[in-house]
Structures are given as structure tokens and as C-alpha cells.
Scaffold this active site. Structure first.
Site, short mmCIF file in Angstrom:
data_model
loop_
_atom_site.label_atom_id
_atom_site.label_comp_id
_atom_site.label_asym_id
_atom_site.label_seq_id
_atom_site.Cartn_x
_atom_site.Cartn_y
_atom_site.Cartn_z
N ASP A 122 0.79 -1.24 0.00
CA ASP A 122 0.00 0.00 0.00
C ASP A 122 0.82 1.29 0.00
O ASP A 122 0.25 2.38 0.13
CB ASP A 122 -0.99 0.07 1.18
CG ASP A 122 -2.25 -0.74 0.88
OD1 ASP A 122 -2.45 -1.10 -0.30
OD2 ASP A 122 -3.01 -1.02 1.82
N HIS B 171 3.62 -9.18 -0.31
CA HIS B 171 4.93 -9.41 0.29
C HIS B 171 5.46 -10.81 -0.01
O HIS B 171 6.64 -10.98 -0.34
CB HIS B 171 4.82 -9.19 1.80
CG HIS B 171 6.08 -9.46 2.51
ND1 HIS B 171 7.22 -8.70 2.29
CD2 HIS B 171 6.41 -10.40 3.42
CE1 HIS B 171 8.19 -9.17 3.06
NE2 HIS B 171 7.72 -10.20 3.74
N LYS C 281 3.45 1.10 -4.89
CA LYS C 281 4.32 0.52 -5.91
C LYS C 281 3.62 0.39 -7.26
O LYS C 281 4.17 0.74 -8.30
CB LYS C 281 4.80 -0.88 -5.46
CG LYS C 281 5.62 -0.85 -4.18
CD LYS C 281 5.99 -2.25 -3.72
CE LYS C 281 4.82 -3.10 -3.29
NZ LYS C 281 4.13 -2.61 -2.07
N THR C 282 2.41 -0.14 -7.22
CA THR C 282 1.70 -0.39 -8.49
C THR C 282 1.25 0.92 -9.12
O THR C 282 1.37 1.11 -10.34
CB THR C 282 0.50 -1.33 -8.24
OG1 THR C 282 1.00 -2.52 -7.62
CG2 THR C 282 -0.19 -1.69 -9.54
#
Ligand code: GDP
Ligand code: MG
Length: 388
Positions: free
Chosen positions: A21, A84, A24-25
Site C-alpha cells: 500500500d 509481500h 508501488k503499483t
């Protein structure tokens, strides 16, 4: 016919890492948007990255998104992973292949456990260059963001990354994705930092060919395709290769990178290899495709291992001789027995020498990095020091 891949710029592999959260995306999508506007990439929306096709191989869900883009000076393959566990399974164990990483830290939250774990594991597997994206800078207060920056530099220094000289760029993936000029410029500054700070690595193109298999696809009428990053050497259409672990020797009948055919692939390239006459199911993730006779798999080795502390997400109790965790080596996961010799015991936080006997023959060599996992968490990170 598809357009062939033309190698006009040096190719590097990078990836986003960091706590869930932290953005990254979103940042990955923003990078493709900024470069699409420049005409050197194709915009990949958030949903396409976050919903990369899942593939189940030997009970492990592989979920990894690769995007491809160019800056003025380089061609990049960029990996982003949703969770993760995916980092540990895919990025971290394959991270020997990553030439550099973008550590995404939310300016609102600062360092979180996965931030620290990704830095630790990146170090362990030989990712030598990290650039920091201090994300969500649109929403953070400047003074707090300054503190987060100090904290990140300290974390990097503590792991040998020279935190004082690491580029830290304040970005907002979200605002850049929305087209806000200020934050678009910030993403460009981040890309410039990656271009200049992550050096072009030495590629072992003269060594015998080796590719750890990440994924296997069967294309009806064409045969079996394996994908992965070339670890070393060069491969051409028509070359003979062997698949270690599958007992298969065959010929490469096709080569592609990001959907574009190529005549030859070299160390560092992300490729798909079409293999002649390999039956469905014969080849699996974790196996290695190599020049015939160039690799002898083995199962016993010595290693230097860091046992993660509880604070880093590791165990709270010691491990002893006879402990049998999973070893993640390249793309393979293999059970192994550890022997701690006279020492007999290793506590969380210790760095120890151990002998490992794997449950099956695996291509190993001194210097190879690996992770040790137990019940879904990383408990150790190590390097092979010798074969027995
Ligand atoms: P990931 O788990 O690290 O891949 O994080 P995501 O990209 O999925 O983002 C997590 C959440 O943070 C989402 O709700 C995003 O919209 C939000 N987010 C991501 N980047 C930014 C940013 O730059 N600014 C703000 N304010 N929110 C962001
Ligand atoms: Mg994500």
C-alpha cells in the site's frame, strides 16, 4: 508478422519494492504513463499491473507483472508484485537478476516492516543499487517527509547502501497518473535518477548459457515455452540446450522478448524460449535451462546465513541442527536439512556458517544467494560459499 526486437539501447532489469500500500503499483503505472507521453513506452493501467495472470505451479501461486519501457538512454524491464510473499518468492529469490530497485516508501507512513525486509533481502541477493521514491508526497507534510527521508537513508546505510548518496525523489504516483504536471516532472526526475545512479552491470555474455525457469506455457501447435531472465551467456535460435531437473535435451526453435521475436538473447534479457518436442508437464518453474553439460546439479553445500530477527519478520526462537525449512534458490524452492556443526544452534539476529543438504539435486554455485522460508515467512537469507 510481429516486429522484431532491435537492441538499440542497453537493457536493464529493475523493480519496485516496499511495504504493501505504499504505492508501488500506482507508481509503476505512472512511470508507463509518463514514458508513453514521451513516446518511449506504452501506458499500462493500474488494473493490468495488479491483475497480472496468476499461474499455479507446484502449489505456489506466481503473480508477477512485467512492464517494458525505454528512457532516452536505456531499455528497462520493470517488475511489480502485489504482495509481500510474492516479493520473497519471485523478486527476492530471483533478485540476483535485478540490476537495481526503486524502493517505494510512503511519506505518510515511513518505514514499515516490509520496507526493511525488502532492503535486507535485496542486499543479501546482490541488488547493489537502490533509488528511493518517497511516494504520496502530495499528501504529506514537508517536515514529516523530511523525517521519513532521514529514516530511509539511515535504513539504507545500516544495510550497506550508502544512504547519504542514494537518490531520494519525492513523488506522487497517484497525481502523476492523473496527469498533474508537477508530479509528472517528479516521476521524470525519478527516472533520471534511475538512469544515472544504477550503473550498467557487467553481463557475463561469454559464459555458458543459463536461464532459471520462471514460468512454463504450452502453446497449442507450437510446443512448450519457458520464460525467465537469462542469468548468463547467450542463446540463439537453433542452439541445443538442456533442462536440468527435467532430464530433457532439446533445441531452441524460437526466442521472444516482450512479444517481439529475436535472433539471440543475452545475459540480462527477459525472454521466452520455445523448446522443440518437450512434452507438456515435463518442464517446471524452478528448473534451469543451460548449455548442455555446463552445469552439474548438487545437493550439499556450505553457506553463510543471516537468521532474521523477530523484528525483521523472522523467528523468535533459535534454529538448531536438523531444522528442515524451504530453500528458495533462483526460481526453485527445495526442502533442506541444516547442520550447524559444533555450534549446533543459531539465534535470530545471528550470522552463521551452515551445511545444507537439499531434498533434490539443484544447480548450485558459490556466490548464489537464497532465502530460507518457513510457514510463509522469511526466516533467513544466505549465500552459497562452497559445494560438497
Ligand atoms: P502497493 O500495494 O504498494 O502496490 O500500493 P498501490 O499502488 O496499490 O497503492 C495503495 C493505495 O495508495 C491506493 O489507494 C493508491 O491510490 C494510494 N496511493 C498510491 N500512490 C499515491 C500517491 O502518490 N498519493 C496518494 N495520496 N495516494 C497514493
Ligand atoms: Mg501493488
Amino acid at each position: 508478422p510481429k516486429t522484431a526486437y532491435v537492441r538499440t539501447k542497453p537493457h536493464l532489469n529493475i523493480g519496485t519494492m516496499g511495504h504493501v500500500d505504499h504505492g508501488k503499483t500506482t507508481l509503476t503505472a505512472a512511470i508507463t504513463k509518463v514514458l508513453a507521453a514521451r513516446g518511449t513506452g506504452t501506458f499500462v493501467p493500474f488494473d493490468r499491473i495488479d491483475r497480472a495472470p496468476e499461474e499455479a505451479e507446484r502449489g505456489i501461486t506466481i503473480n508477477i507483472a512485467h512492464v517494458e519501457y525505454e528512457t532516452d538512454t536505456r531499455h528497462y524491464a520493470h517488475v511489480d508484485m502485489p504482495g509481500h510473499a510474492d516479493y520473497v518468492k519471485n523478486m527476492v529469490t530471483g533478485a540476483a537478476q535485478l540490476d537495481g530497485a526503486i524502493l517505494v516508501v510512503s511519506a505518510l507512513d515511513g518505514i514499515m516492516p516490509q520496507t526493511a525486509e525488502h532492503v535486507l533481502l535485496a542486499r543479501q541477493v546482490g541488488v547493489d543499487h537502490i533509488v528511493v521514491a518517497l511516494n504520496k508526497a502530495d499528501a504529506g507534510e514537508e517536515e514529516l517527509t523530511d523525517l521519513v527521508e532521514l529514516e530511509v537513508r539511515d535504513l539504507l546505510s545500516a544495510h550497506g547502501y550508502g544512504g547519504d548518496s542514494v537518490p531520494v525523489v519525492r513523488v506522487s504516483g497517484l497525481r502523476a497518473l492523473e496527469g498533474d504536471p508537477r508530479w509528472t516532472a517528479a516521476v521524470e526526475a525519478l527516472l533520471d535518477a534511475v538512469d544515472t545512479y544504477v550503473p550498467m552491470p557487467v553481463r557475463y555474455t561469454d559464459a555458458p548459457f543459463l536461464l532459471p525457469v520462471e514460468n512454463v506455457l504450452t502453446i497449442t501447435g507450437r510446443g512448450t515455452v519457458v520464460t525467465g531472465a537469462v542469468e548468463r551467456g547467450t542463446v540463439r535460435v537453433g542452439d541445443r540446450v538442456e533442462v536440468l531437473g527435467a532430464g530433457v535435451e532439446t533445441v531452441v526453435t524460437g526466442l521472444e522478448t516482450f512479444g517481439k521475436p529475436m535472433e539471440s538473447a543475452e545475459a540480462g534479457d527477459n525472454v521466452a524460449l520455445l523448446l522443440r518436442g518437450v512434452p507438456r508437464g515435463a518442464v517446471r518453474r524452478g528448473q534451469v535451462v543451460a548449455a548442455p553439460g555446463s552445469v552439474t546439479p548438487s545437493r550439499r553445500f556450505t553457506a553463510r546465513v543471516y537468521v532474521l530477527s523477530a523484528r525483521e519478520g523472522g523467528r523468535s526462537t533459535p534454529v538448531t541442527t536438523g531444522y528442515r525449512p524451504q530453500f528458495y534458490l533462483r526460481t526453485a524452492d527445495v526442502v533442506g536439512d541444516i547442520d550447524l556443526g559444533e555450534r549446533g544452534v543459531a539465534r535470530p539476529g545471528d550470522t552463521v556458517t551452515m551445511t545444507v543438504e537439499l531434498g533434490r539435486d539443484t544447480p548450485l554455485e558459490p556466490g548464489l544467494g537464497f532465502a530460507i522460508r518457513e510457514g510463509g515467512r522469511t526466516v533467513g537469507a544466505g549465500t552459497v560459499t562452497g559445494l560438497l
